[in-house]
Scaffold this motif. Structure first.
Motif, PDB file in Angstrom:
ATOM      1  N   MET A  12       0.834  -1.200   0.000  1.00  0.00           N
ATOM      2  CA  MET A  12       0.000   0.000   0.000  1.00  0.00           C
ATOM      3  C   MET A  12       0.873   1.256   0.000  1.00  0.00           C
ATOM      4  SD  MET A  12      -3.016   1.057   2.705  1.00  0.00           S
ATOM      5  CE  MET A  12      -1.877   1.453   4.053  1.00  0.00           C
ATOM      6  N   LYS A  13       1.883   1.255   0.821  1.00  0.00           N
ATOM      7  CA  LYS A  13       2.796   2.406   0.919  1.00  0.00           C
ATOM      8  C   LYS A  13       3.494   2.665  -0.413  1.00  0.00           C
ATOM      9  CE  LYS A  13       6.868   3.909   3.559  1.00  0.00           C
ATOM     10  NZ  LYS A  13       7.710   3.607   4.745  1.00  0.00           N
ATOM     11  N   GLN A  14       3.977   1.620  -1.057  1.00  0.00           N
ATOM     12  CA  GLN A  14       4.670   1.803  -2.332  1.00  0.00           C
ATOM     13  C   GLN A  14       3.734   2.319  -3.422  1.00  0.00           C
ATOM     14  OE1 GLN A  14       7.968   1.756  -2.748  1.00  0.00           O
ATOM     15  NE2 GLN A  14       7.959   1.441  -0.514  1.00  0.00           N
ATOM     16  N   ALA A  15       2.484   1.902  -3.383  1.00  0.00           N
ATOM     17  CA  ALA A  15       1.509   2.413  -4.357  1.00  0.00           C
ATOM     18  C   ALA A  15       1.267   3.899  -4.142  1.00  0.00           C
ATOM     19  CB  ALA A  15       0.202   1.632  -4.242  1.00  0.00           C
ATOM     20  N   LEU A  16       1.177   4.307  -2.882  1.00  0.00           N
ATOM     21  CA  LEU A  16       1.037   5.730  -2.565  1.00  0.00           C
ATOM     22  C   LEU A  16       2.237   6.519  -3.086  1.00  0.00           C
ATOM     23  CD1 LEU A  16      -0.190   5.433   1.130  1.00  0.00           C
ATOM     24  CD2 LEU A  16      -1.445   6.627  -0.664  1.00  0.00           C
ATOM     25  N   ILE A  17       3.425   6.022  -2.786  1.00  0.00           N
ATOM     26  CA  ILE A  17       4.650   6.723  -3.199  1.00  0.00           C
ATOM     27  C   ILE A  17       4.711   6.860  -4.715  1.00  0.00           C
ATOM     28  CG2 ILE A  17       7.162   6.499  -3.304  1.00  0.00           C
ATOM     29  CD1 ILE A  17       7.020   5.285  -0.474  1.00  0.00           C
ATOM     30  N   ALA A  18       4.388   5.795  -5.423  1.00  0.00           N
ATOM     31  CA  ALA A  18       4.456   5.825  -6.890  1.00  0.00           C
ATOM     32  C   ALA A  18       3.506   6.866  -7.466  1.00  0.00           C
ATOM     33  CB  ALA A  18       4.138   4.436  -7.449  1.00  0.00           C
ATOM     34  N   ARG A  19       2.297   6.906  -6.942  1.00  0.00           N
ATOM     35  CA  ARG A  19       1.313   7.871  -7.451  1.00  0.00           C
ATOM     36  C   ARG A  19       1.751   9.301  -7.141  1.00  0.00           C
ATOM     37  NH1 ARG A  19      -3.583   8.035 -10.643  1.00  0.00           N
ATOM     38  NH2 ARG A  19      -4.215   6.011  -9.820  1.00  0.00           N
ATOM     39  N   ILE A  20       2.261   9.557  -5.936  1.00  0.00           N
ATOM     40  CA  ILE A  20       2.681  10.905  -5.555  1.00  0.00           C
ATOM     41  C   ILE A  20       3.877  11.355  -6.391  1.00  0.00           C
ATOM     42  CG2 ILE A  20       3.625  12.328  -3.679  1.00  0.00           C
ATOM     43  CD1 ILE A  20       0.698  11.602  -3.268  1.00  0.00           C
ATOM     44  N   ILE A  40       8.062  10.994   2.862  1.00  0.00           N
ATOM     45  CA  ILE A  40       8.477   9.763   2.178  1.00  0.00           C
ATOM     46  C   ILE A  40       8.269   9.823   0.666  1.00  0.00           C
ATOM     47  CG2 ILE A  40       8.165   8.320   4.217  1.00  0.00           C
ATOM     48  CD1 ILE A  40       5.499   7.368   3.026  1.00  0.00           C
ATOM     49  N   ALA A  41       7.625  10.868   0.177  1.00  0.00           N
ATOM     50  CA  ALA A  41       7.462  11.035  -1.272  1.00  0.00           C
ATOM     51  C   ALA A  41       7.100  12.479  -1.576  1.00  0.00           C
ATOM     52  CB  ALA A  41       6.386  10.098  -1.822  1.00  0.00           C
TER      53      ALA A  41
END
Length: 525
Positions: free
Chosen positions: A319-327, A359-360
């Motif tokens: 979930m965290k990596q998906a957030l980071i990628a989108r941001i 973090i992003a």
């Protein structure tokens, strides 16, 4: 439509009396023609007296006449939707297609309220017939209906320049209730405000109504807003904006010799709770969907999902990596006004100062008033011990909260102040925890969402846009949905009246065929 920049006071146009302004294109940082007039206390007084003069006739229009008037406004909005969206885009930086959708939504709201008016249920007509033989004391005939409060001052919002502005839901619901409206236009989109104001002004004329049913004012600083709230002929106020601005108006209204209601929609972080089974089965999709909804309108929506909470476990990293990628994929975009952009940057700094870890981040700003996207992370303990982390950041930033366990998630749910909405992402195995969270969330919000996100919101009979303080100043009411009309109504009882003096909704023959509560039974009799 030719923009003059004048104030619209009833059927008349008035030039500047206290100064003027030009709209700013936030994407180019250049001003846009023409100049727009500012008024002051004198213009408020003129508009208020016209509205008061209009009240008795407008409040007593037939339901059909009032419904047809609302439909005229809807038709007028449809006719200028493209022009309105183009001008609003220049003044806000929002995409034209999005603003065309707003214009359509506004027209739809007026038509929906026309249906509400025709049905007449908002009157809540109630009849307790006479019981002359009742012992030990006879009962006289009692009949009750709800009528409009009186002239309403509406403060246009900044973030939705059509659907929460001049021709927004507040105006539609107040006019539906029978209240004349004085609209204080937001200075962030004066041209779009004038276009909408002229549509309503023309509809008033075409419907043959008193000119005081609608006026549009504009002013610099706090003077004109304070004059509106303090004017003795104003009987209610609506406001969408910051907690500080809303509470300043609320307090001023309570200090009047005759205090009046102020219906504010102020601040909300719309927390999303991801329960363990949902995190395990679809953490990546939840993270991606959350970020996508958070970034809509450059994060400048009152229903923006801003805080995402999940218990650290399987699925959290995905979930965290998906957030980071989108941001990180999001480029910086123009924010609505210089003031909003400046406050956003301050609030981003506030999050960092409060201990949030960045973090992003998205692309670097290219324009003066661009908003860069950010994602922060904290653990649950830090969130609980640092109240400022739970405060709204109006713009494209979100906070991911790594929760230790179920007990900490419950504690965090109790930690939140009043919200416009709260969301739970759940699967079947999460139902027991969801049931534990539900009563906590019910006490803190006006809308609870399962397996979706708070934004966007339907406008319907059942929809609610409200919640406990500081989301709003009165959790009993909504500013979105058909029940929004209830803000502008009050009950009147008619005791022992002859039929010819009764309001239409309460007459013996029920000429409009309305549903009425008669001696405790609901019928059209």
């Amino acid at each position: 439509m030719n923009l003059t920049g004048n104030l619209l006071i009833g059927a008349q146009e008035t030039g500047a009396t206290t100064g003027s302004m030009k709209a700013l294109n936030p994407a180019t940082n250049l001003s846009i023609e023409p100049s727009f007039a500012f008024g002051g206390a004198s213009e408020v007084d003129r508009a208020a007296h016209l509205a008061d003069d209009a009240f008795d006739s407008y409040n007593n229009t037939s339901l059909e006449v009032r419904a047809a008037f609302l439909e005229r406004i809807a038709d007028g909005l449809d006719a200028i939707a493209s022009e309105l969206a183009q001008r609003a885009s220049l003044e806000t930086g929002l995409p034209v297609a999005q603003l065309e959708g707003e214009a359509a939504k506004s027209a739809t709201q007026f038509r929906q309220f026309a249906t509400v008016v025709r049905q007449g249920r908002f009157r809540q007509a109630t009849i307790d017939p006479a019981q002359p033989s009742r012992q030990p004391r006879p009962r006289m005939d009692h009949r009750m209906q709800k009528i409009a409060l009186g002239p309403i001052a509406i403060f246009g919002a900044s973030n939705f320049p059509i659907s929460y502005s001049v021709a927004g839901g507040d105006t539609a619901s107040a006019l539906a209730a029978g209240c004349p409206v004085i609209l204080k236009a937001h200075n962030g989109h004066p041209g779009a405000s004038e276009i909408q104001g002229r549509v309503i002004q023309q509809a008033v004329k075409d419907a043959g109504l008193h000119e005081g049913v609608f006026s549009l004012l504009r002013g610099d600083g706090n003077e004109i807003g304070e004059a509106l709230v303090e004017h003795p002929l104003i009987k209610g106020v609506t406001f969408t904006g910051s907690e500080g601005g809303g509470m300043a108006l609320f307090r001023r209204a309570q200090l009047r010799p005759d205090p009046i209601p102020v219906f504010t929609e102020m601040t909300s972080v719309n927390p999303t709770f991801v329960l363990p089974s949902a995190l395990f089965s679809r953490g990546k999709d939840i993270g991606d969907g959350f970020a996508e909804r958070m970034l809509v309108t450059v994060g400048q929506a009152c229903l923006k999902p801003a805080i995402l909470l999940a218990i650290d476990g399987i699925g959290f990293s995905e979930m965290k990596q998906a957030l980071i990628a989108r941001i990180e994929a999001m480029h910086a975009r123009t924010m609505l006004t210089p003031g909003i952009a400046t406050m956003y940057r301050r609030n981003v700094d506030r999050q960092l100062s409060a201990g949030a870890q960045q973090i992003a981040m998205g692309g670097e700003p290219q324009g003066t008033w661009d908003g860069q996207s950010f994602l922060f992370e904290v653990d649950g303990a830090r969130l609980l011990e640092t109240p400022s982390l739970s405060e709204e950041v109006f713009g494209p930033a979100a906070l991911l909260v790594r929760v230790k366990d179920i007990d900490q998630m419950v504690a965090i749910a109790r930690h939140f102040r009043g919200q416009l909405s709260a969301t739970m992402q759940i699967e079947q195995a999460d139902h027991a925890l969801a049931a534990r969270l539900l009563p906590i969330l019910e006490r803190r919000t006006g809308r609870i969402v399962i397996n979706a996100f708070a934004h966007p919101q339907e406008v319907s009979d059942a929809s609610i846009h409200g919640g406990p303080f500081p989301a709003t100043s009165d959790s009993r009411f909504t500013s979105v949905g058909m029940s929004a009309i209830e803000r502008f109504l009050r009950p009147v009882c008619y005791q022992g009246f002859p039929d010819e003096l009764l309001p239409e909704a309460l007459r013996h023959d029920n000429p409009r065929g309305l549903w009425r509560l008669t001696d405790g039974a609901l019928s059209k009799a």
